[in-house]
Motif scaffolding. Structure first.
Motif, short mmCIF file in Angstrom:
data_model
loop_
_atom_site.label_atom_id
_atom_site.label_comp_id
_atom_site.label_asym_id
_atom_site.label_seq_id
_atom_site.Cartn_x
_atom_site.Cartn_y
_atom_site.Cartn_z
N LEU A 169 0.73 -1.30 -0.06
CA LEU A 169 0.02 0.10 0.11
C LEU A 169 0.73 1.06 -0.02
O LEU A 169 0.43 2.17 -0.19
CB LEU A 169 -1.00 -0.01 1.30
CG LEU A 169 -1.97 -1.07 1.30
CD1 LEU A 169 -3.18 -0.82 2.44
CD2 LEU A 169 -2.81 -1.13 -0.01
N ASN A 170 2.24 1.15 0.39
CA ASN A 170 3.05 2.26 0.44
C ASN A 170 3.83 2.63 -0.87
O ASN A 170 4.90 3.36 -1.01
CB ASN A 170 3.84 2.46 1.59
CG ASN A 170 4.86 1.19 1.69
OD1 ASN A 170 4.88 0.27 0.67
ND2 ASN A 170 5.62 1.39 2.79
N SER A 171 3.68 1.57 -1.85
CA SER A 171 4.74 1.51 -2.92
C SER A 171 4.28 2.35 -3.90
O SER A 171 5.12 2.48 -5.17
CB SER A 171 4.85 0.09 -3.32
OG SER A 171 3.64 -0.46 -3.80
N GLU A 175 3.72 5.51 -3.30
CA GLU A 175 4.33 6.86 -2.84
C GLU A 175 5.44 7.40 -3.76
O GLU A 175 6.14 6.71 -4.38
CB GLU A 175 4.82 6.77 -1.52
CG GLU A 175 3.91 6.28 -0.44
CD GLU A 175 3.40 7.32 0.55
OE1 GLU A 175 3.71 8.69 0.07
OE2 GLU A 175 2.49 7.32 1.37
N PRO A 176 5.57 8.76 -3.85
CA PRO A 176 4.70 9.78 -3.24
C PRO A 176 3.56 10.11 -4.23
O PRO A 176 2.82 11.11 -3.94
CB PRO A 176 5.79 11.18 -3.41
CG PRO A 176 6.70 10.58 -4.41
CD PRO A 176 6.61 9.20 -4.79
N SER A 226 -0.79 8.35 -1.97
CA SER A 226 -0.04 7.87 -0.79
C SER A 226 -0.62 6.77 -0.15
O SER A 226 -1.89 6.08 -0.40
CB SER A 226 -0.62 9.29 0.42
OG SER A 226 -1.87 9.27 0.36
N GLN A 227 0.02 6.03 0.72
CA GLN A 227 -0.16 5.04 1.65
C GLN A 227 -1.81 5.29 2.27
O GLN A 227 -2.57 4.45 2.25
CB GLN A 227 0.73 4.76 2.60
CG GLN A 227 0.27 3.75 3.62
CD GLN A 227 1.30 3.03 4.54
OE1 GLN A 227 2.49 3.32 4.20
NE2 GLN A 227 1.02 2.26 5.56
N GLU A 228 -1.87 6.59 2.55
CA GLU A 228 -3.19 6.90 3.35
C GLU A 228 -4.37 6.59 2.40
O GLU A 228 -5.29 6.01 2.58
CB GLU A 228 -3.02 8.04 4.05
CG GLU A 228 -4.32 8.35 5.11
CD GLU A 228 -4.49 9.58 5.34
OE1 GLU A 228 -3.67 10.78 5.05
OE2 GLU A 228 -5.50 9.98 6.16
N THR A 229 -4.13 7.18 1.07
CA THR A 229 -5.12 7.15 0.15
C THR A 229 -5.50 5.53 -0.13
O THR A 229 -6.66 5.10 -0.11
CB THR A 229 -4.88 7.83 -1.18
OG1 THR A 229 -4.98 8.98 -0.89
CG2 THR A 229 -5.67 7.48 -2.21
N GLU A 269 -4.97 3.12 2.07
CA GLU A 269 -5.50 2.38 3.13
C GLU A 269 -6.90 2.78 3.18
O GLU A 269 -7.87 1.85 3.35
CB GLU A 269 -4.99 3.04 4.47
CG GLU A 269 -3.58 2.34 4.60
CD GLU A 269 -2.59 2.95 5.86
OE1 GLU A 269 -3.15 3.99 6.30
OE2 GLU A 269 -1.73 2.49 6.22
N ASP A 283 -4.69 13.38 -1.40
CA ASP A 283 -3.43 13.73 -2.11
C ASP A 283 -3.63 15.12 -2.84
O ASP A 283 -2.51 15.91 -2.91
CB ASP A 283 -2.99 12.69 -2.98
CG ASP A 283 -2.69 11.21 -2.14
OD1 ASP A 283 -2.73 10.17 -2.92
OD2 ASP A 283 -2.49 11.42 -0.97
#
Lengths: 309, 228
Positions: A63-65, A67-68, A71-74, A76, A238
Motif C-alpha cells: 500500500l505504500n509502494s 508513494e509519493p 499516498s499510503q493513506e489514500t 488504506e 493527495d
C-alpha cells in the motif's frame, strides 16, 4: 468461504451447472469471460449447499509502494474502506438470491438491466472497477507503451501524445463521480443490454470512454484496457480539488503499460474468436437457406451444429 | 466575514444581430460566506470550507460564466448545435453555483443560529408530516447516505401542494429538476469534497454532525414566504 447448511432437494447449485462462458441468453452470443478467473467464487460440496462470496483482492503491490504519487493513506482508505465496503455489501445483497454463485461479471451485466440499474449494480461494478484500477497501476509506472499497443494507439489517436491529451480530457470532464477508460472496441452496433456509446461499423478500435458512478465498458460489450478512478475519494487526500494534477501524475508515474498490453492481447484474441464464431454461424444459416429447409430439419452439412465448446 | 475578491462584472460583448442591437451580458460572481472559514469548526473544518468555497464553488462560477458567454455568442449566431452542446456545462456549473449559494445560507455557526430548531410554522409542518424533527433528520440522513456517487439531499417545499418532501438530486442538478414547484429549504452537499478531508469514508458521521450547524431560521423564512 463455504457455509454448510442442510441440503435442500428443491434448490439447484446453479453455479456448477452454468457453463463457463456466461449468459448466452442475455447477450445473444456466449461471451468468453476472460476476466473471470479470479472473480468467481463457487464451490460445491456433496450434501451441502454453498454460499458463494466475493473476496477483497489486494492490489499487486504494497500500500505504500505508489508513494509519493499516491499516498499510503489514500490506498488504506480507498482499498481498505471503500473497496472493502463494496465487497461486503455485495456479499450481503446476493445471499440466497439468484445472483448468488454467479460470476462478478455476470452480476454486473444482469444488474445493469439495460440502464435501469438494480440495487446490486453499484457494488458489483465498483468491485470490478477497483480490481481493474489497482492492476492498471504499478510502482515505477508511467513512461510509454511499446509494441502492438503503441502501434494501435498511434493508428487510432494519431500519436501517443494525442491519446494522452484525449484521455486526460475525458478524465477531467467526467462530471461528478465516475471513471475514464481506454477500451478495445470489437463489437457491432447492437450491444443488447445497453445503449452503445460509440455505435459505428468500425470495430477493432481503441476508444476512450468515460462512465458515471459504477458503470464500466463491460456493459457495452467493450474490452477495458486501462482505467482511472475520478471519484473524489480517489484523489482528494493527495490532491484535494486538483483533479487535473492527479490525472497527470497517474499517466506520468503510475500507469502499468505492461498490464494494458496484456489486456489488449486478450481483447484481440476474444475479438478474433468472436469473429470466427459469427462466420461459422453465418455459414450455417447460408447452408440452411440454400437447402430450402427450416432450422428444425436435419441439415446435411459438414459443420458440427453443437454449441458445446 | 470571510474576505474575498469579488467583482460583479458586466461584459458588453458588442454583439450585433440583424437589427443592430448591442447585447449586454452580466456574469455571475462568487457570493461571500456569511461567516468566517473557521466558524463552523469542529463540525466542518476550516480547510474544507476554504477549498469548498474558494476552489469548488469558484470554479463552478467561472465555468458557468464561460459557458454563458459562449451560449450568448451561439444564440447570436443562431448556432443550434453549439447551443444544445453547451446545455450540460450550463446545467452542471450553473447548478453547482445555485446549489452552493443556497448551502452557505443553510449553515450557521453554533454560536449564532446553528442547530437551533425551526420556528413554529415550519416546525409544526415537520411534526405533522414526519412526526418529529428527529424523524425528519433520520430520513434526510438515510437518503443522503444511500445516494451513490455525487449529489445533494434536500428538504423541499412543494409550493403548490404546500407539502414538505425529502428529495435527492444527482451531481449538481438543482432541486427544480425533481419538480418545478419544489423550493429548497435545506440542501446538504453529499459530494465527497464536502466532507472527505475530515470524515473520510464515513459519510454518515458528516450527516449526523451537520445538523449542529444547520440554519433553520433561513429555512423557516423561505417556508413562511411560500406558506404565509
Amino acid at each position: 468461504m463455504a457455509i454448510p447448511v442442510a441440503f435442500s432437494a428443491s434448490s439447484s447449485p446453479t453455479c456448477t451447472v452454468l457453463p463457463r462462458q456466461g449468459l448466452p441468453g442475455i447477450l445473444g452470443s456466449p461471451r468468453p469471460l476472460q476476466w473471470t478467473k479470479k472473480e468467481r467464487r463457487c464451490r460445491r460440496k456433496i450434501g451441502f449447499m454453498v454460499t458463494a462470496k466475493f473476496d477483497l483482492k489486494p492490489p499487486p503491490y504494497a500500500l505504500n509502494s505508489l508513494e509519493p504519487h499516491m499516498s499510503q493513506e489514500t490506498l488504506e482508505y480507498h482499498w481498505g474502506k471503500h473497496h472493502r465496503g463494496y465487497v461486503e455489501n455485495l456479499n450481503k445483497q446476493i445471499v440466497g438470491t439468484e445472483l448468488d454463485g454467479m460470476s462478478l461479471e455476470d452480476i454486473i451485466i444482469v444488474s445493469y438491466n439495460k440502464g435501469d440499474l438494480l440495487p446490486t449494480f453499484n457494488n458489483a461494478g465498483q468491485i470490478w472497477n477497483h480490481n481493474f484500477f489497482w492492476e492498471s497501476m504499478k510502482p515505477g509506472g508511467g513512461g510509454k507503451p511499446d509494441g502492438d499497443l503503441l502501434k494501435l494507439i498511434e493508428r487510432d489517436f494519431g500519436s501517443f501524445e494525442k491519446f494522452v491529451e484525449e484521455f486526460k480530457s475525458a478524465a477531467a470532464t467526467q462530471f461528478g463521480s465516475g471513471w475514464a477508460w481506454l477500451a478495445y472496441k470489437a463489437n457491432r452496433l447492437e450491444v443488447g443490454n445497453a445503449v452503445n456509446p460509440r455505435p459505428s461499423d468500425e470495430d477493432k478500435k481503441l476508444v476512450i470512454v468515460k462512465s458515471p458512478n459504477a458503470v464500466n465498458p463491460l456493459v457495452w460489450d467493450y474490452s477495458p484496457l486501462l482505467t482511472i478512478d475520478v471519484w473524489e475519494h480517489a484523489y482528494y487526500l493527495d490532491f484535494q480539488n486538483r483533479r487535473p494534477d492527479y490525472i497527470s501524475i497517474f499517466i506520468e508515474k503510475l500507469v502499468s503499460w505492461d498490464a494494458v498490453s496484456s489486456r489488449l492481447e486478450i481483447a484481440k484474441a476474444r475479438a478474433a474468436e468472436r469473429e470466427r464464431e459469427e462466420e461459422r454461424k453465418k455459414k450455417e444459416e447460408d447452408d440452411k437457406m440454400a437447402d430450402g429447409e427450416t432450422a428444425e430439419m436435419y441439415v446435411d452439412n459438414e459443420t458440427d451444429d453443437s454449441e458445446v465448446e | 466575514m470571510a474576505l474575498r475578491r469579488v467583482s460583479k462584472k458586466s461584459i458588453e460583448l458588442g454583439l450585433w444581430h440583424s437589427h443592430g442591437l448591442v447585447r449586454e451580458f452580466s456574469t455571475f460572481s462568487l457570493p461571500n460566506l456569511p461567516y468566517d472559514y473557521w466558524a463552523l469548526e469542529p463540525v466542518i473544518m476550516t480547510e474544507i470550507m476554504k477549498l469548498h468555497h474558494q476552489q469548488h464553488h469558484q470554479s463552478y462560477v467561472t465555468n458557468y460564466n464561460n459557458a454563458l458567454v459562449r451560449l450568448e455568442h451561439a444564440l447570436t449566431m443562431a448556432d443550434s448545435p453549439t447551443i444544445v452542446r453547451l446545455q450540460s456545462a450550463i446545467k452542471f456549473n450553473g447548478g453547482g453555483h445555485i446549489n452552493h449559494s443556497i448551502f452557505w445560507k443553510n449553515l450557521s455557526p453554533v454560536k449564532e443560529l446553528g442547530g437551533e430548531p425551526p420556528k413554529p410554522s415550519l416546525g409544526s409542518a415537520i411534526d405533522r408530516q414526519y412526526g418529529s424533527l428527529d424523524a425528519l433528520i433520520q430520513k434526510v440522513n438515510a437518503e443522503g447516505a444511500a445516494l451513490q456517487g455525487s449529489g445533494w439531499v434536500w428538504l423541499a417545499l412543494d409550493k403548490e401542494r404546500k407539502q414538505l418532501s425529502v428529495e435527492t438530486t444527482a451531481d449538481q442538478d438543482p432541486l427544480v429538476t425533481e419538480g418545478s414547484a419544489l423550493v429548497p429549504l435545506i440542501g446538504i452537499d453529499v459530494w465527497e469534497h464536502a466532507y472527505y478531508l475530515q470524515y473520510r469514508d464515513v459519510k454518515s458521521n458528516y450527516l449526523k454532525n451537520i445538523w449542529k450547524v444547520i440554519n433553520w431560521k433561513y429555512a423557516s423564512e423561505i417556508y413562511e414566504k411560500e406558506c404565509p
